[in-house]
Design a protein around this motif. Structure first.
Motif, PDB file in Angstrom:
ATOM      1  N   SER A 277      41.348  21.105 -37.290  1.00 34.67           N
ATOM      2  CA  SER A 277      41.383  19.978 -38.210  1.00 34.67           C
ATOM      3  C   SER A 277      42.771  19.342 -38.239  1.00 34.67           C
ATOM      4  O   SER A 277      43.775  19.981 -37.926  1.00 34.67           O
ATOM      5  CB  SER A 277      40.976  20.412 -39.618  1.00 34.67           C
ATOM      6  OG  SER A 277      41.842  21.413 -40.082  1.00 34.67           O
ATOM      7  N   LEU A 278      42.767  18.082 -38.616  1.00 35.83           N
ATOM      8  CA  LEU A 278      44.003  17.311 -38.791  1.00 35.83           C
ATOM      9  C   LEU A 278      44.194  17.053 -40.277  1.00 35.83           C
ATOM     10  O   LEU A 278      43.278  16.569 -40.946  1.00 35.83           O
ATOM     11  CB  LEU A 278      43.914  15.988 -38.033  1.00 35.83           C
ATOM     12  CG  LEU A 278      45.072  15.013 -38.233  1.00 35.83           C
ATOM     13  CD1 LEU A 278      46.357  15.563 -37.614  1.00 35.83           C
ATOM     14  CD2 LEU A 278      44.734  13.650 -37.635  1.00 35.83           C
ATOM     15  N   HIS A 279      45.372  17.402 -40.786  1.00 33.72           N
ATOM     16  CA  HIS A 279      45.723  17.133 -42.175  1.00 33.72           C
ATOM     17  C   HIS A 279      46.883  16.139 -42.183  1.00 33.72           C
ATOM     18  O   HIS A 279      47.903  16.377 -41.509  1.00 33.72           O
ATOM     19  CB  HIS A 279      46.152  18.407 -42.891  1.00 33.72           C
ATOM     20  CG  HIS A 279      45.067  19.438 -42.999  1.00 33.72           C
ATOM     21  ND1 HIS A 279      44.629  19.933 -44.202  1.00 33.72           N
ATOM     22  CD2 HIS A 279      44.317  20.050 -42.065  1.00 33.72           C
ATOM     23  CE1 HIS A 279      43.668  20.811 -43.999  1.00 33.72           C
ATOM     24  NE2 HIS A 279      43.459  20.899 -42.702  1.00 33.72           N
ATOM     25  N   ILE A 280      46.718  15.063 -42.934  1.00 35.30           N
ATOM     26  CA  ILE A 280      47.808  14.095 -43.110  1.00 35.30           C
ATOM     27  C   ILE A 280      48.238  14.171 -44.565  1.00 35.30           C
ATOM     28  O   ILE A 280      47.473  13.803 -45.476  1.00 35.30           O
ATOM     29  CB  ILE A 280      47.370  12.663 -42.745  1.00 35.30           C
ATOM     30  CG1 ILE A 280      46.780  12.627 -41.334  1.00 35.30           C
ATOM     31  CG2 ILE A 280      48.568  11.714 -42.847  1.00 35.30           C
ATOM     32  CD1 ILE A 280      46.209  11.278 -40.935  1.00 35.30           C
ATOM     33  N   MET A 281      49.435  14.677 -44.784  1.00 35.58           N
ATOM     34  CA  MET A 281      49.961  14.807 -46.143  1.00 35.58           C
ATOM     35  C   MET A 281      50.604  13.484 -46.564  1.00 35.58           C
ATOM     36  O   MET A 281      51.091  12.731 -45.719  1.00 35.58           O
ATOM     37  CB  MET A 281      51.003  15.928 -46.202  1.00 35.58           C
ATOM     38  CG  MET A 281      50.572  17.233 -45.555  1.00 35.58           C
ATOM     39  SD  MET A 281      49.092  17.929 -46.307  1.00 35.58           S
ATOM     40  CE  MET A 281      49.798  18.513 -47.847  1.00 35.58           C
ATOM     41  N   ASP A 282      50.623  13.235 -47.886  1.00 31.06           N
ATOM     42  CA  ASP A 282      51.267  12.016 -48.397  1.00 31.06           C
ATOM     43  C   ASP A 282      50.843  10.799 -47.564  1.00 31.06           C
ATOM     44  O   ASP A 282      51.665  10.045 -47.033  1.00 31.06           O
ATOM     45  CB  ASP A 282      52.791  12.186 -48.359  1.00 31.06           C
ATOM     46  CG  ASP A 282      53.534  11.049 -49.027  1.00 31.06           C
ATOM     47  OD1 ASP A 282      54.690  10.781 -48.631  1.00 31.06           O
ATOM     48  OD2 ASP A 282      52.947  10.396 -49.905  1.00 31.06           O
TER      49      ASP A 282
END
Lengths: 109, 111
Positions: free
Chosen positions: A74-79
Motif C-alpha cells: 500500500s501507498l500512504h501519503i501523509m499530510d
C-alpha cells in the motif's frame, strides 16, 4: 486474468489528511513493488518503490507498506496536499511490469 | 536525467489510414515499451522490445505492429487505423532491474 487489483478507483481526501491506496497481487515471483504518479497531460513517473526484503519504506510524506504473506502493498501519503492530486498506479514486476488500473486521488484544499 | 520523447502530443487520423507513432530515448536503454491508456482500464501493454530488431507481444497486440531498427527508437504502427484505437499511447524505456521512464504520451483520435 487480473494479476493486480488496485483499490480504491477514486479517493477524495481533505488537505492534511492521510491518503491510502492498496494493491493486491497474485504472482509470488514479483520482486519489485513500485508506485507511479501521473499528472494530467504527463506520463507516469516513479514515486517510490520497495523490494520484498523489507516491510516498509518511507520517503518524505510517502510510505510504502509491504505485506508479503498477504500479497499486498500500500501507498500512504501523509499530510496530503492539493499538489498530490494525481492518478496513482501500482506496478509489481518480475520480468514484465503489470500495472494496476489506477486510483484517481483528489485532495480538497 | 532520462528523456523519453514521443514525436506528437496530439494526432488525428482517419479510419483505414496507416499510423506511425515514434518514440526516442536518450539513455541507451535496452528495453522499450508501448502502452495504451484508457479510462478505467489503466495501462495495457501492446508490445515491448529487449533489443534492436527484437520485439515481443504484450497483452493487446492485435491491430498493431512495432519496429526497432535503432536502439534509441521504437515505433508503433497501426496498419489500418480503426475508431477503437482512439486512445492515449505511452512509450517507456528502462534498463534491467530499473523502473520504467515514460514519455508524455500521444493522444490519438481516429475519426
Amino acid at each position: 486474468q487480473q494479476q493486480v487489483k488496485q483499490s480504491p478507483q477514486s479517493l477524495i481526501v481533505q488537505k492534511g489528511g492521510i491518503s491510502i491506496i492498496n494493491c493486491a497481487y497474485e504472482n509470488t515471483a514479483f520482486d519489485y513493488f513500485p508506485w507511479y504518479q501521473q499528472f494530467p497531460g504527463k506520463g507516469p513517473a516513479l514515486l517510490i518503490a520497495i523490494r520484498p526484503d523489507v516491510s516498509e519504506k518511507k520517503e518524505g510524506r510517502f510510505t510504502i507498506s509491504f505485506n508479503k504473506s498477504a500479497k499486498q502493498f500500500s501507498l500512504h501519503i501523509m499530510d496530503s496536499q492539493p499538489g498530490d492530486s494525481a492518478t496513482y498506479f501500482c506496478a509489481p514486476r518480475d520480468d514484465k511490469i503489470i500495472f494496476g488500473k489506477g486510483t484517481r486521488l483528489h485532495i480538497l484544499p | 536525467d532520462v528523456k523519453v520523447t514521443q514525436s506528437s502530443r496530439y494526432l488525428v487520423k482517419r479510419t483505414g489510414e496507416k499510423v506511425f507513432l515514434e518514440c526516442v530515448q536518450d539513455m541507451d536503454h535496452e528495453n522499450m515499451f508501448w502502452y495504451r491508456q484508457d479510462p478505467g482500464l489503466g495501462l495495457r501493454l501492446i508490445y515491448f522490445s529487449y533489443d534492436v530488431k527484437m520485439k515481443e507481444k504484450g497483452d493487446i497486440p492485435e491491430g498493431y505492429s512495432v519496429s526497432r531498427e535503432k536502439k534509441e527508437r521504437f515505433s508503433l504502427i497501426l496498419e489500418s487505423a480503426s475508431t477503437n484505437q482512439t486512445s492515449m499511447y505511452l512509450c517507456a524505456s528502462k534498463d534491467s532491474n530499473q523502473p520504467q521512464h515514460f514519455g508524455d504520451g500521444t493522444r490519438l483520435s481516429i475519426l
